[in-house]
Enzyme design. Structure first.
Site, PDB file in Angstrom:
ATOM      1  CG  ASP A  88      -2.157   0.872   0.911  1.00  0.00           C
ATOM      2  OD1 ASP A  88      -2.862   0.588  -0.075  1.00  0.00           O
ATOM      3  OD2 ASP A  88      -2.403   1.854   1.638  1.00  0.00           O
TER       4      ASP A  88
ATOM      5  CE  LYS B  26       7.654   4.341  -9.807  1.00  0.00           C
ATOM      6  NZ  LYS B  26       6.249   4.062 -10.122  1.00  0.00           N
TER       7      LYS B  26
END
Ligand code: IMP
Length: 218
Positions: free
Chosen positions: A75, A195
């Protein structure tokens, strides 16, 4: 060989996760990464906790209890100090939030019951509310792993700033407006490997893979 299910329907997250695990051939000889389609699960996973830790646990536990499998869920939230560290856990639903959300944190049952807005709508609200404010921001990811009935947490964060305009087309979510500190490109202008090497999720996954490497998987 153990199967570890990734408890998400988000194809971008899955791609990032598979790319990180792919860098650990020894780990891939011990674990296969499974996805929710392989479990024939296509509904939404409940996500109603008020913290990243709570949501990661809720998502992982839901899949673990339903299918009795080892799995993990992530999350992630975007925390902006000038907006009281919001949208945070409400990042996916940001554009649905009441007008006073940034100032007071107000969340209404109605705002939570609406379908998720688009990434564009969320970014547009962020850009509108940050006008004239300091633009420092942080992504934070919490991963919850359930392995052999035990629960473990791993965390990662990435510091940066919110640009005035969107730049780049890769990635997802807020990537086009987030420029990591020390870079002249947004996350949406970096490739997957770049990334992952600096991102919140990449760091949380590095902690997860380090743990799995030193854990007996039987
Ligand atoms: P989730 O609840 O963990 O799926 O993520 C909440 C929201 O945060 C997503 O809907 C995205 O908008 C945003 N988000 C999560 N991870 C990233 C990322 O790596 N880059 C940009 N935005 C992200």
């Amino acid at each position: 060989m153990k199967t570890l299910y990734i408890a998400t329907h988000n194809a971008h997250k899955t791609e990032e996760i598979r790319s990180v695990f792919g860098k650990f051939p020894a780990l891939m000889r011990q674990y296969t990464l499974g996805n929710l389609s392989e479990l024939n699960f296509h509904q939404e996973i409940p996500e109603t906790a008020g913290t990243l830790e709570g949501n990661a646990l809720q998502k992982a536990m839901f899949i673990h209890e339903k299918y009795k499998v080892d799995c993990f869920a992530d999350d992630t939230g975007l925390e902006v100090p000038a907006l009281g560290h919001r949208p945070g856990v409400y990042s996916a639903r940001y554009a649905n939030m009441p007008e006073e959300f940034e100032e007071t944190g107000l969340v209404t049952p109605q705002s939570l019951s609406l379908p998720d807005p688009t990434f564009e709508q969320n970014m547009d609200r962020l850009l509108a509310h940050l006008q004239g404010k300091p633009r420092q921001a942080r992504f934070r990811t919490v991963i919850c792993l359930i392995l052999n009935g035990q629960t473990y947490y791993f965390e990662g964060s990435a510091e940066g700033e919110i640009l005035l305009e969107k730049q780049g087309i890769r990635g997802f979510g807020y990537d086009p407006v987030f420029r990591p500190t020390g870079f002249d490109k947004t996350f949406a202008e970096l490739n997957l490997e770049e990334k992952n090497s600096i991102s919140h999720r990449g760091k949380a996954l590095a902690a997860l893979t380090a743990f799995l490497e030193k854990t007996d998987n039987r």
